[in-house]
Design an enzyme around this catalytic site. Structure first.
Site, PDB file in Angstrom:
ATOM      1  N   GLU A  46      24.402  10.264 -90.544  1.00  0.00           N
ATOM      2  CA  GLU A  46      25.482   9.294 -90.369  1.00  0.00           C
ATOM      3  C   GLU A  46      25.175   8.059 -91.230  1.00  0.00           C
ATOM      4  OE1 GLU A  46      26.152   7.816 -86.381  1.00  0.00           O
ATOM      5  OE2 GLU A  46      27.981   6.842 -86.988  1.00  0.00           O
TER       6      GLU A  46
ATOM      7  N   GLY B 285      18.377   2.360 -84.647  1.00  0.00           N
ATOM      8  CA  GLY B 285      17.635   2.560 -83.404  1.00  0.00           C
ATOM      9  C   GLY B 285      17.483   4.042 -83.063  1.00  0.00           C
ATOM     10  N   ALA B 286      18.589   4.766 -83.126  1.00  0.00           N
ATOM     11  CA  ALA B 286      18.552   6.182 -82.797  1.00  0.00           C
ATOM     12  C   ALA B 286      19.852   6.850 -83.222  1.00  0.00           C
ATOM     13  CB  ALA B 286      18.347   6.378 -81.303  1.00  0.00           C
ATOM     14  N   MET B 287      19.850   8.189 -83.234  1.00  0.00           N
ATOM     15  CA  MET B 287      21.007   8.928 -83.739  1.00  0.00           C
ATOM     16  C   MET B 287      21.316  10.137 -82.862  1.00  0.00           C
ATOM     17  SD  MET B 287      23.353   9.206 -85.973  1.00  0.00           S
ATOM     18  CE  MET B 287      24.539  10.538 -85.894  1.00  0.00           C
ATOM     19  N   GLU B 288      22.601  10.300 -82.575  1.00  0.00           N
ATOM     20  CA  GLU B 288      23.072  11.270 -81.582  1.00  0.00           C
ATOM     21  C   GLU B 288      23.309  12.684 -82.101  1.00  0.00           C
ATOM     22  OE1 GLU B 288      24.904   8.697 -82.880  1.00  0.00           O
ATOM     23  OE2 GLU B 288      27.028   9.205 -83.062  1.00  0.00           O
TER      24      GLU B 288
ATOM     25  N   HIS C 105      22.747   5.828 -74.347  1.00  0.00           N
ATOM     26  CA  HIS C 105      23.787   5.694 -75.371  1.00  0.00           C
ATOM     27  C   HIS C 105      23.895   6.973 -76.212  1.00  0.00           C
ATOM     28  CE1 HIS C 105      26.104   3.398 -78.482  1.00  0.00           C
ATOM     29  NE2 HIS C 105      25.531   4.278 -79.282  1.00  0.00           N
ATOM     30  N   GLU C 106      22.778   7.421 -76.738  1.00  0.00           N
ATOM     31  CA  GLU C 106      22.828   8.604 -77.613  1.00  0.00           C
ATOM     32  C   GLU C 106      23.244   9.833 -76.807  1.00  0.00           C
ATOM     33  OE1 GLU C 106      22.902   7.643 -80.453  1.00  0.00           O
ATOM     34  OE2 GLU C 106      21.720   5.796 -80.387  1.00  0.00           O
TER      35      GLU C 106
ATOM     36  N   HIS D 192      26.987   9.886 -76.247  1.00  0.00           N
ATOM     37  CA  HIS D 192      27.749  10.291 -77.439  1.00  0.00           C
ATOM     38  C   HIS D 192      28.085  11.788 -77.425  1.00  0.00           C
ATOM     39  CE1 HIS D 192      28.340   6.936 -80.097  1.00  0.00           C
ATOM     40  NE2 HIS D 192      27.074   6.677 -80.319  1.00  0.00           N
TER      41      HIS D 192
ATOM     42  N   GLU E 218      31.623   4.248 -81.072  1.00  0.00           N
ATOM     43  CA  GLU E 218      30.560   3.285 -80.805  1.00  0.00           C
ATOM     44  C   GLU E 218      30.954   2.254 -79.735  1.00  0.00           C
ATOM     45  OE1 GLU E 218      27.687   3.871 -81.485  1.00  0.00           O
ATOM     46  OE2 GLU E 218      27.758   5.240 -83.195  1.00  0.00           O
TER      47      GLU E 218
HETATM   48  N1  BES Z   1      25.331   6.515 -84.327  1.00  0.00           N
HETATM   49  C1  BES Z   1      24.432   5.428 -84.171  1.00  0.00           C
HETATM   50  C2  BES Z   1      23.268   5.445 -85.071  1.00  0.00           C
HETATM   51  C3  BES Z   1      23.454   5.261 -86.537  1.00  0.00           C
HETATM   52  C4  BES Z   1      24.497   4.613 -87.086  1.00  0.00           C
HETATM   53  C5  BES Z   1      22.519   5.739 -87.374  1.00  0.00           C
HETATM   54  C6  BES Z   1      24.621   4.474 -88.463  1.00  0.00           C
HETATM   55  C7  BES Z   1      22.636   5.582 -88.713  1.00  0.00           C
HETATM   56  C8  BES Z   1      23.694   4.965 -89.268  1.00  0.00           C
HETATM   57  C9  BES Z   1      23.849   5.396 -82.767  1.00  0.00           C
HETATM   58  O1  BES Z   1      24.591   6.038 -81.802  1.00  0.00           O
HETATM   59  C10 BES Z   1      23.766   3.960 -82.388  1.00  0.00           C
HETATM   60  O2  BES Z   1      24.762   3.364 -82.226  1.00  0.00           O
HETATM   61  N2  BES Z   1      22.557   3.437 -82.273  1.00  0.00           N
HETATM   62  C11 BES Z   1      22.302   2.045 -82.026  1.00  0.00           C
HETATM   63  C12 BES Z   1      21.742   1.804 -80.666  1.00  0.00           C
HETATM   64  C13 BES Z   1      22.746   1.771 -79.566  1.00  0.00           C
HETATM   65  C14 BES Z   1      22.094   1.573 -78.222  1.00  0.00           C
HETATM   66  C15 BES Z   1      23.816   0.736 -79.760  1.00  0.00           C
HETATM   67  C16 BES Z   1      21.294   1.627 -83.058  1.00  0.00           C
HETATM   68  O3  BES Z   1      20.755   2.495 -83.741  1.00  0.00           O
HETATM   69  O4  BES Z   1      21.035   0.434 -83.185  1.00  0.00           O
HETATM   70 ZN    ZN Z   2      26.182   4.908 -81.066  1.00  0.00          ZN
END
Ligand code: BES
Ligand code: ZN
Length: 874
Positions: free
Chosen positions: A126, A265-268, A301-302, A305, A324
Site C-alpha cells: 500500500e 506503523g503496521a499494514m493490514e 486497527h489492522e 481492516h 482509514e
Molecule cells: N493501511 C495502513 C498502513 C499503511 C498506509 C502502510 C500507507 C503503508 C502506507 C494501516 O492500516 C494504518 O493505518 N496504520 C497506521 C496505524 C493505525 C493505528 C492508524 C500507521 O501505520 O500509522
Molecule cells: Zn489503517
C-alpha cells in the site's frame, strides 16, 4: 527521481479499468543478489470498454525479462515501456499474460515493494508498492484471487509466508518451495510476502459461529519474549468485532510479522499483517504503558481492516478515508471499551487540535475526500485518518448506536467483495435509517476547521435561554466560500448545584434527546431553551461532538465550575485546558497568579479517589506547546515555551504537598501488570512525580529511587524523563549514560532513549541532535531511528528547532534532502514542520521559508517531497 514536473491526479478523472483480473499467480525466486518474479495473470475485458482498449500495467524500477500473451512471446514492438508503465497495444477479450522481471530487494531503501529488513525479506504494497514487484494493474478496483509460490534457500529462510492458506511445501536441492492460496479476491495493495529465519508464537481463537482460527506472531528469535501482549490484544479485537459489529474472521489462519524497517506503523495485508516492530513487541521491562496501549490499538486497527478495507475495499485512493477513517473510528471505540472512554476522547481531541487543526490551516489542507494529489503517500494524513474518524463518529451520534449498526450491517452486506466509494458508505447508512444525509456529506468535500460562534442570552421573566450559533469555515487552498455544515453540538445546561437541567428546546426537531445533540445546519440559528428557573451554565460541544473550534466567552469562574462539576468528563478537561491557556497567556504578559479557588480545585482533584486516575492525570496536565501554538493567532515558540514553564513551575510549588501525597498514595510495589487500572494509576503517579521533582529535593530523591528500582519501563522512563528535564545537567548526563549502558542491546528501548534527548528543550539542541546523528545507535536507513531523533527534535523540542538563526531548520532541511534520495516517504513526512511558516512570527517564518526554497531548488526531488514543498511555497 524524475525529469518532468510531476502531474496531479484528479478524482473527477476516475475511469473504471478496461480489463478485470480473475486470477494472479506469482512465482518468487529469492536470491541474495536479486529476486526473479514470474507472474501469470488471467485478464478479461470490461464489458463497458472498447474492443481496441490497450492494456495498461504499472511498473517501477523493474528489469523486464519477457512477456508472453496466451503463450506467445511478445517482442518489443508489441508493447511500450516507460519509467512507470507497460502498455500492450492489442489484446483479446480474454487472455493470459505471463511476465518475468528481475528486482533487487537488497538495494530497496524506499521500503516500498519487496525489500530486506535485517535478515529477512518483506513487502509493503500500500498504496502503490506492488508495481515495484512486477508489472500489474496496481489500482484498488482491480481485485483478484492470488496464488503465490516462494522459492528460497531452505536453511536461511525456514519461514516463507504469503496471504491465505498454505497449500504446498516441498524441498529440493537445498531450495524450499512453498505455495499459498488466498481464496478472497483482493487488490494488489493487500498482497504480502515474508521470508526469514523467524520464531512463532501461536494461539487459537474460536469464532462465535464455532470456526477455529490459528493465530501466529512471527518475530526474530531475540524478540520471542515480546509477543504475548499483542496476541492477547488480537483475541480481544476479534471478540469485539464479533460483538459490536457482528463481523467474524474469514480464513483459518491469521498471521502477524514484526519487522524493524517499516515506513508506517503496521499494514493490514490479507491474513498476513506486517507490523513495525515498535507497534507489536512489548514486555514489561522494555515497553511503557503508552507503548502497550498503542500496540493494542494498532493490532485492533489492522485486524478491523479485514472487514473495513479488505472485504469491502476502496475504489480508488481518493476514497482512502473510507477504510482509514472508519477503521480509526472502530479502533477508537475498541480502546474506549477496553480502557476509559473519556480519556480516549481527550487523547483524540488533543490530536485533532494540535495536529489536524494545524494541517487544516496550512498549505497541505485537504478534504477528507481529496479532489487531487500528486503522490498518494502524502495523503496518509491526520485529516484522512483522524478527521475521517471524527466524521464517522458524528454519523454515529446522529444515527444513534442501533441506527449506526443497522447502517454498517447494510454496508457490509451490500458491498462485500467490492471496491466502493465514501458515497456508498454514507448511502448505506442513509438507506438503513431513512434519514437524508445529503447535507452531512459536505464534511467529506470541504477542507478547513469550522468555527462555531456562540452567543447566549437568558430572559429571567420568560425563564428562557436564547442560544445563537453561527458557523463559518475559513478558506483553504483551492476552496473558498464554503457552505454551512451539519454540526452536531452535544450540550448540557448546568444548574447552580452542578446538576444537568432538563432540556426543552425549540425548534424541537433540532434536538436529539438520546444523544443530547443540537443540530446546527445553517450558517446562523437561534435555539430557545425553556423552563429554566435559573440562568444555567452552558456546557457546549460535550464529548467533542464535532471537529470544530468553539468561540464562546466564559468567565474564569464558569470554567472553574465546569472543571469541578461538569457531568461530561471531556468538558471538565476542556474547561481546565481553557483556564490553563489563560494562565499561560497571563504568564506571557507577566501577570499570572494562581487564584486560591483554582489552587483548591486542583488540590481536590489530586486527592479525589473516586475519579479515574488517568482522567485526573489529564486534568492536571498543562496543554503541550503544540496545543498552545494552535490556539495562538501568531505562533511565537520561544514565548510559548517560557510562559508554559512559568505556569508549570508555579503549579509545582503551589501544589507541592498535593503532588507528593498523590505520588505516595499511588506508588505501588506490586509486580507490573499491563492492565487498564494499573496503567491509569501509574499515569497519575508519574504525572505527580514530574511536578514533584520541580519543587523539592525529596521529589528528586524519589525519582532517583524509582529509576533505580523500577521493574518496568513505564516507571523507569517516567523517572528518567522527570530527572532529565529537572534542570540538573550533570545528573541528567549521568543518567542518560547509565540508561544507554543498560539498554544499548535493545533497539526499541534505544529509540525511546533517543526521543528523550532529541525531544527535550535541554538536550535536544541542534548540536546535540547532530551528535546523536553520529551516534552508533543511529541509522539513516531505519525510519524508527529517523523519527526518534529528527521527528522528536522538530515536533517536540520547539525552542531548539525554532532557534532564531535557523540552525534547527537547516538541520531538518539537510535531513530531508538526504532522505529524499533513499526514502522519499519518510523525507516528505519529516518536512511537515517546515511547511507551517505562515503561522509563525514573521521573522522565524521567513527564515523557514528560505529553507523550503532551498529544498525546492535542489536537483532531483522525489514526487513526495516535490508535492509538499511546492504546495507550501504558494
Ligand atoms: N493501511 C495502513 C498502513 C499503511 C498506509 C502502510 C500507507 C503503508 C502506507 C494501516 O492500516 C494504518 O493505518 N496504520 C497506521 C496505524 C493505525 C493505528 C492508524 C500507521 O501505520 O500509522
Ligand atoms: Zn489503517
Amino acid at each position: 527521481m524524475r525529469d518532468a514536473q510531476p502531474q496531479a491526479i484528479h478524482l473527477q478523472d476516475y475511469r473504471a479499468p478496461d480489463y478485470w483480473l480473475d486470477a494472479t499467480e506469482l512465482e518468487f525466486d529469492l536470491h541474495e543478489d536479486h529476486t526473479r518474479v514470474d507472474s501469470r495473470l488471467t485478464f478479461r475485458r470490461n464489458a463497458a470498454s472498447a474492443a481496441d482498449a490497450p492494456l495498461l500495467l504499472n511498473g517501477q524500477g523493474l528489469e523486464l525479462l519477457s512477456i508472453h500473451l496466451n503463450g506467445t512471446l511478445l517482442d518489443a514492438q508489441d508493447y511500450q515501456l516507460d519509467e512507470e508503465s507497460l502498455t500492450i497495444t492489442t489484446v483479446p477479450a480474454e487472455f493470459v499474460l505471463e511476465v518475468s522481471v528481475r528486482i533487487d530487494p537488497a538495494a530497496n531503501t524506499a521500503l516500498e515493494g519487496l525489500y530486506r529488513s535485517g535478515g529477512m525479506y518483506c513487502t509493503q504494497c500500500e498504496a502503490e508498492g506492488f508495481r515495484r514487484i512486477t508489472y500489474y494493474p496496481d489500482r484498488p478496483d482491480v481485485m483478484s484471487v492470488f496464488t503465490t509460490h516462494i522459492n528460497a534457500d531452505a536453511e536461511q529462510y525456514p519461514v516463507l509466508l504469503s496471504n491465505g492458506n498454505k497449500v504446498a511445501d516441498t524441498t529440493e536441492g537445498g531450495r524450499r518451495r512453498v505455495t499459498w492460496h488466498d481464496p478472497h479476491k483482493k487488490p494488489a495493495y493487500l498482497f504480502a510476502l515474508v521470508a526469514g529465519d523467524l520464531l512463532v508464537k501461536e494461539d487459537q481463537f474460536t469464532t462465535l459461529s464455532g470456526r477455529n482460527v490459528t493465530l501466529q506472531i512471527f518475530v526474530e528469535p531475540r524478540n520471542i519474549d515480546k509477543t504475548e501482549y499483542a496476541l492477547d490484544a488480537l483475541k480481544r479485537s476479534m471478540r469485539w468485532d464479533e460483538e459490536v459489529y457482528g463481523r467474524e474472521y474469514d480464513l483459518d489462519i491469521f498471521m502477524i510479522v514484526a519487522v524493524d524497517d517499516f515506513n508506517m506503523g503496521a499494514m493490514e495485508n490479507k491474513g498476513l499483517n506486517i507490523f513495525n516492530s515498535s507497534c507489536v513487541l512489548a514486555n514489561p521491562a522494555t515497553a511503557t504503558d503508552t507503548a502497550y496501549q498503542r500496540i493494542e490499538a494498532i493490532v485492533a486497527h489492522e485486524y478491523f481492516h479485514n472487514w473495513s478495507g479488505n472485504r469491502v475495499t476502496c475504489r480508488d485512493w481518493f476514497q482512502l478515508s473510507l477504510k482509514e477513517g472508519f477503521t480509526v473510528f472502530r479502533d477508537a471505540c475498541f480502546s474506549a471499551d477496553m480502557h476509559s472512554a473519556t480519556v480516549k476522547r481527550i487523547e483524540d481531541a488533543n490530536i485533532m487540535r494540535t495536529v489536524q487543526f494545524a494541517e487544516d490551516s496550512g498549505p497541505m489542507a485537504h478534504p477528507v475526500q481529496p479532489d487531487s494529489f500528486i503522490e498518494i503517500s502524502n495523503f496518509y494524513t491526520v485529516t484522512i485518518y483522524e478527521k475521517g474518524a471524527e466524521v464517522v463518529g458524528m454519523l454515529h451520534k446522529i444515527l444513534g448506536k442501533e441506527g449506526f449498526r443497522k447502517g454498517t450491517d447494510l454496508y457490509f452486506e451490500r458491498h462485500d467483495g467490492q471496491a466502493v466509494t465514501i458515497h456508498d458508505f454514507v448511502q448505506a447508512l442513509q438507506d438503513a435509517n431513512k434519514v437524508d444525509l445529503t447535507l452531512f456529506k459536505r464534511w467529506y468535500k470541504q477542507a478547513g476547521t469550522p468555527v462555531v460562534q456562540v452567543e447566549s442570552h437568558y430572559d429571567a421573566t420568560a425563564q428562557q435561554l436564547y442560544l445563537t450559533l453561527r458557523q463559518h469555515c475559513p478558506d483553504t487552498p483551492g476552496q473558498s466560500n464554503k457552505l454551512p455544515m451539519w454540526i452536531p453540538v452535544q450540550l448540557g445546561l448546568i444548574g447552580s448545584n452542578g446538576d444537568d437541567l432538563p432540556v426543552q428546546v425549540s425548534p424541537a426537531n433540532a434536538w436529539t434527546e438520546a444523544s443530547q445533540v443540537l443540530h446546527l445546519t445553517e450558517s446562523e440559528q437561534t435555539f430557545v431553551f425553556s423552563g429554566l428557573a435559573e440562568e444555567p451554565r452552558l456546557s457546549l460541544l460535550r464529548d467533542f461532538s464535532a471537529p470544530v473550534k468553539v468561540d464562546f466567552e466564559q468567565s474564569d469562574e464558569d470554567l472553574l465550575f465546569l472543571l469541578q462539576h461538569d457531568s461530561d468528563g471531556f468538558n471538565r478537561w476542556d474547561a481546565g485546558q481553557r483556564l490553563m491557556l489563560r494562565w499561560i497567556d497571563r504568564a506571557r504578559a507577566g501577570r499570572f497568579r494562581l487564584a486560591a479557588a483554582e489552587q483548591q480545585a486542583l488540590s481536590a482533584l489530586l486527592a479525589d479517589t473516586q475519579l479515574d486516575p488517568a482522567m485526573v492525570a489529564y486534568l492536571l496536565n498543562l496543554p503541550s506547546e503544540a496545543y498552545i501554538a494552535e490556539f495562538s493567532a501568531v505562533i511565537d515558540p520561544l514565548a510559548i515555551h517560557s510562559a508554559r514553564r512559568q505556569v508549570q513551575q508555579a503549579l509545582a510549588v503551589a501544589l507541592a504537598s498535593d503532588f507528593a501525597a498523590c505520588y505516595q498514595r499511588l506508588h505501588s510495589t506490586a509486580p507490573y501488570q499491563p492492565q487498564p487500572a494499573a496503567m491509569a494509576a501509574r499515569s497519575l503517579k508519574n504525572l505527580a512525580l514530574s511536578y514533584w521533582v520541580k519543587s523539592s529535593a525529596e521529589g528528586m530523591e524519589q525519582a532517583r529511587r524509582q529509576y533505580q528500582q523500577a521493574d518496568n519501563m513505564t516507571d523507569q522512563m517516567a523517572a528518567l524523563v522527570a530527572l532529565v528535564n529537572s534542570g540538573e545537567r550533570a545528573q541528567a548526563e549521568a543518567l542518560l549514560e547509565d540508561f544507554w549502558q543498560r539498554w544499548q542491546h535493545d533497539p526499541l528501548v534505544v529509540n525511546q532513549w533517543l526521543v528523550v534527548q532529541a525531544g527535550s528543550a535541554e538536550f535536544g539542541t541542534v548540536e546535540q541532535v547532530q551528535a546523536l546523528l553520529q551516534h552508533e545507535a543511529f541509522d539513516w536507513r531505519n525510519p524508527n531511528k529517523v523519527r526518534s531523533v529528527l521527528g522528536a527534535f522538530a515536533n517536540q523540542s520547539l525552542v531548539n528547532f525554532h532557534r532564531a538563526d535557523g540552525a534547527g531548520y537547516d538541520l531538518l532541511t539537510d535531513a530531508v534532502l538526504k532522505l529524499n534520495d533513499s526514502n522519499p516517504q519518510i523525507a516528505a513526512r519529516l518536512l511537515t514542520p517546515l511547511t507551517r511558516w505562515q503561522r509563525l512570527v514573521p521573522a522565524a517564518g521567513q527564515v523557514m521559508k528560505a529553507r523550503l526554497q532551498r529544498i525546492k531548488e535542489h536537483g532531483s526531488l522525489s514526487k513526495d517531497v516535490y508535492e509538499v514543498v511546492s504546495k507550501s511555497l504558494i
